[in-house]
Design a protein around this motif. Structure first.
Motif, PDB file in Angstrom:
ATOM      1  N   LYS A  23       0.798  -1.213   0.000  1.00  0.00           N
ATOM      2  CA  LYS A  23       0.000   0.000   0.000  1.00  0.00           C
ATOM      3  C   LYS A  23       0.833   1.265   0.000  1.00  0.00           C
ATOM      4  CE  LYS A  23      -3.577   1.266   1.870  1.00  0.00           C
ATOM      5  NZ  LYS A  23      -4.502   1.727   2.921  1.00  0.00           N
ATOM      6  N   LEU A  25       2.566   4.359  -1.444  1.00  0.00           N
ATOM      7  CA  LEU A  25       2.313   5.137  -2.644  1.00  0.00           C
ATOM      8  C   LEU A  25       3.548   5.961  -2.975  1.00  0.00           C
ATOM      9  CD1 LEU A  25      -1.233   6.476  -1.642  1.00  0.00           C
ATOM     10  CD2 LEU A  25      -0.680   4.355  -2.860  1.00  0.00           C
ATOM     11  N   ASP A  27       3.232   8.002  -6.058  1.00  0.00           N
ATOM     12  CA  ASP A  27       2.668   9.015  -6.945  1.00  0.00           C
ATOM     13  C   ASP A  27       1.648   9.842  -6.175  1.00  0.00           C
ATOM     14  OD1 ASP A  27       1.502  10.549  -8.894  1.00  0.00           O
ATOM     15  OD2 ASP A  27       1.037   8.880 -10.241  1.00  0.00           O
ATOM     16  N   LYS A  29      -0.621  11.584  -7.124  1.00  0.00           N
ATOM     17  CA  LYS A  29      -1.951  11.538  -7.725  1.00  0.00           C
ATOM     18  C   LYS A  29      -2.778  10.364  -7.206  1.00  0.00           C
ATOM     19  CE  LYS A  29      -0.217  13.704 -11.964  1.00  0.00           C
ATOM     20  NZ  LYS A  29       0.063  13.533 -13.413  1.00  0.00           N
ATOM     21  N   GLN A  30      -2.111   9.466  -6.466  1.00  0.00           N
ATOM     22  CA  GLN A  30      -2.816   8.300  -5.930  1.00  0.00           C
ATOM     23  C   GLN A  30      -3.506   8.573  -4.599  1.00  0.00           C
ATOM     24  OE1 GLN A  30       0.905   5.837  -6.239  1.00  0.00           O
ATOM     25  NE2 GLN A  30      -0.501   4.307  -7.072  1.00  0.00           N
ATOM     26  N   ILE A  31      -3.157   9.683  -3.948  1.00  0.00           N
ATOM     27  CA  ILE A  31      -3.717   9.923  -2.614  1.00  0.00           C
ATOM     28  C   ILE A  31      -5.130  10.474  -2.722  1.00  0.00           C
ATOM     29  CG2 ILE A  31      -1.410  10.367  -1.714  1.00  0.00           C
ATOM     30  CD1 ILE A  31      -2.177  13.331  -1.522  1.00  0.00           C
ATOM     31  N   ASP A 257      -3.006   5.728   4.356  1.00  0.00           N
ATOM     32  CA  ASP A 257      -2.181   5.848   3.159  1.00  0.00           C
ATOM     33  C   ASP A 257      -0.800   6.346   3.561  1.00  0.00           C
ATOM     34  OD1 ASP A 257      -4.189   5.050   1.424  1.00  0.00           O
ATOM     35  OD2 ASP A 257      -4.853   7.092   0.993  1.00  0.00           O
ATOM     36  N   LEU A 259       2.596   7.816   1.752  1.00  0.00           N
ATOM     37  CA  LEU A 259       3.210   8.332   0.527  1.00  0.00           C
ATOM     38  C   LEU A 259       4.685   8.551   0.778  1.00  0.00           C
ATOM     39  CD1 LEU A 259       2.832   9.569  -2.364  1.00  0.00           C
ATOM     40  CD2 LEU A 259       2.441  11.765  -1.217  1.00  0.00           C
TER      41      LEU A 259
END
Length: 601
Positions: A23, A25, A27, A29-31, A257, A259
């Motif tokens: 999981k 991330l 990018d 733009k994925q959040i 999430d 990142l």
């Protein structure tokens, strides 16, 4: 495990696998866009906060980390290699200090972890809680009994699982089970490989229990004495905040999430309709030439970037000394001259002795074949010398209460039952200095640490660019008191090694230390050989309740003068722990997680 040289070279061109952290991330733009909390930094404290807040399935949390994944880094996961996990690696920030005026103007490496787990992924894994007096002093200073030993102690038990050592030997006389936890995320263990100096260390406590007393468990709140070393090791591998608090069962939560490889460059503020500036979100980017992104949590921005990272970010965002900010053309959001002040770190120094032995770790460093055999044993059986970190034992000791130094200087220890200096041992040559180890001979090292220093430094901005490292000045040994403590510790280390337990084994001082005999020579030796042990704290310290006391955060770690912003890392400690800060940061974050939960209940 591959050979050490191959490990290092292979990591330099790899972007590093993130397979076990599916999981993660990379990018922006994925959040998502509907987070309740944003945590800046996936280090020692940040991962605790993320883990505990996402226990509430209604809250959604984003963690933003500048560094890489910790996956696949065997140099980091294997305890023996801890001293080689820094400096100057792809996963470290590679800071340097300003020239240290009391150390002959030497500029020093100042390493912090830049990966999942932060510095808990590169430290020496030494696990110390501090004394009960330390925590009680924070409670008294802050006016918040929630920081007392009585309140913090259950969090230490909550966060750890005390695990058997790698060789599963009888540990009944090496720690006190009743003061430990057995159901927490973090693995904590004892030495798991027989060591030729271990028995000599413990026998010295029997021979001179007044000067060097044995302490069954230095993490009981009673810290003084010599104890078996407890380390954040889970059986045979490093236990970091990444492996513990971002384990697959936690990072798989749908409301979390993470990142990575994105550096937060600014905290965003708005005062619209409010009496104080409110932290509305953060700005982040992968690099100076990469696009910037923003995210705005509905509840809080939580800084867990560590003493260096969080301080730099506050300053870059306009919270700090107004004169410093204005000189760099940074708009002042809140003037607070305390941001970046009160930096404290532990000065360390290695004492080397000739050893009458053919079994020290020196030969393992010099002989590639021996290292390969040790790696093969470790990989195949989970046993051998590689299962342990730097020392089998740890000592926390004091100057005598009637020492003349206290007629000149106030006692900096947390109380009469708290230490001034620390020893850790190495069955071989160990050094923090950028020098080459001897190619012949066998050695024993006692690394001494002044754990109650009086010197205070600063962290300031070098420029208004988030991509420039800040100016880090720990101001080591600028207070004469610290020189006196260091000199006493050197004499104490020599007395320890001259005890009868070391007869026939200790062949005397190695050449680097043998030149320091008089007090003046010892002081020169201290100034030439002192280095950081990378335990910075205090630059965003808790506000004191006494008249004239100032600080950056309140006792709930909310940044004073603004809303929606909290700092949860070592920078908030008003005093430095007499020991290694990893465990104390975990406890700080565990308790603060509950404070946040209560705030938003």
């Amino acid at each position: 495990m591959r050979r050490l040289s191959f490990l290092i070279s292979s990591l330099l061109f790899s972007s590093l696998s993130i397979s076990s952290h599916a999981k993660l991330l990379t990018d922006p733009k994925q959040i998502g866009k509907d987070y309740d909390f944003v945590v800046v930094g996936a280090g020692t404290a940040g991962n605790v906060i993320a883990n505990r807040l996402t226990e509430n399935p209604k809250w959604k949390v984003l963690v933003v980390e500048a560094g890489i994944s910790n996956d696949g880094l065997e140099l980091i996961s294997t305890p023996y290699f801890a001293p080689t996990a820094s400096p100057n690696k792809p996963w470290t920030w590679n800071y340097t200090t300003t020239p240290q005026v009391a150390l002959g103007n030497r500029t020093l490496n100042y390493e912090r972890g830049k990966l999942l787990g932060g510095s808990s992924s590169i430290n020496y894994m030494i696990y110390t809680r501090g004394s009960s007096e330390y925590w009680d002093s924070i409670a008294k200073y802050s006016g918040d009994s929630g920081w007392s030993w009585k309140t913090i102690y259950p969090y230490f038990k909550k966060l750890e699982t005390f695990t058997p050592p790698a060789d599963h030997h009888d540990t009944s006389k090496q720690f006190e089970p009743s003061v430990h936890g057995f159901n927490g995320p973090l693995g904590v263990s004892l030495p798991g490989y027989p060591n030729e100096i271990s028995g000599r260390i413990i026998n010295t406590t029997n021979a001179d229990p007044t000067t060097f007393p044995f302490n069954l468990d230095g993490n009981s709140g009673n810290q003084l004495g010599i104890s078996w070393l407890q380390a954040s090791i889970n059986d045979t591998v490093r236990s970091s905040s990444a492996t513990a608090y971002l384990a697959p069962k936690y990072i798989s939560r749908p409301n979390l999430d993470v990142l990575i490889e994105q550096q937060v460059t600014k905290i965003l503020f708005s005062k619209a309709g409010r009496t104080s500036p409110h932290a509305t979100g953060i700005q982040f980017s992968a690099g100076p030439s990469s696009p910037s992104f923003t995210v705005s949590p509905s509840k809080e921005v939580i800084l867990s970037g560590g003493t260096v990272g969080s301080t730099q970010l506050l300053l870059l965002s306009g919270i700090g000394p107004s004169s410093e900010l204005s000189s760099l053309k940074i708009p002042v959001v809140l003037s607070n001259p305390q941001v970046g002040q009160n930096l404290v770190d532990h000065p360390a120094l290695a004492n080397h002795f000739f050893a009458n032995s053919g079994n020290t770790l020196d030969d393992l460093k010099r002989n590639a074949t021996d290292l390969e055999l040790a790696e093969e044993q470790y990989n195949n059986t989970g046993t051998g010398v590689l299962v342990d970190t730097v020392s089998p034992a740890i000592a926390f000791l004091r100057l005598p209460s009637n020492d003349s130094v206290f007629r000149q200087f106030p006692d900096t220890a947390s109380g009469p039952n708290s230490p001034h200096y620390e020893f850790v041992w190495r069955d071989g040559w160990a050094s923090f200095l950028p020098i080459t180890a001897p190619t012949t001979g066998n050695y024993t090292t006692i690394t001494q640490v002044v754990v109650a220093p009086a010197s205070r430094g600063t962290i300031t901005l070098n420029s208004s660019s988030p991509w420039d490292s800040p100016l880090i000045d720990p101001a080591f040994l600028t207070n004469e008191y610290d020189i006196i403590l260091s000199r006493f510790a050197i004499k104490s280390a020599r007395a320890f090694m001259n005890a009868t337990s070391w007869a026939g084994f200790n062949l005397g001082l190695a050449p680097d230390a043998a030149v320091a005999q008089t007090d003046d020579e010892i002081d020169d030796f201290v100034r030439s050989n002192t280095v950081p042990i990378y335990h910075p704290i205090g630059t965003n310290r808790i506000q004191g309740v006494g008249k004239g006391e100032t600080g950056v955060v309140d006792s709930k770690l909310l940044v004073k003068g603004v809303t929606g912003l909290r700092v949860v890392d070592a920078s908030v400690f008003p005093f430095i722990v007499a020991g290694h800060p990893e465990a104390t940061i975990y406890a700080l974050a565990e308790r603060t997680s509950d404070v946040i939960k209560q705030t938003w209940a």
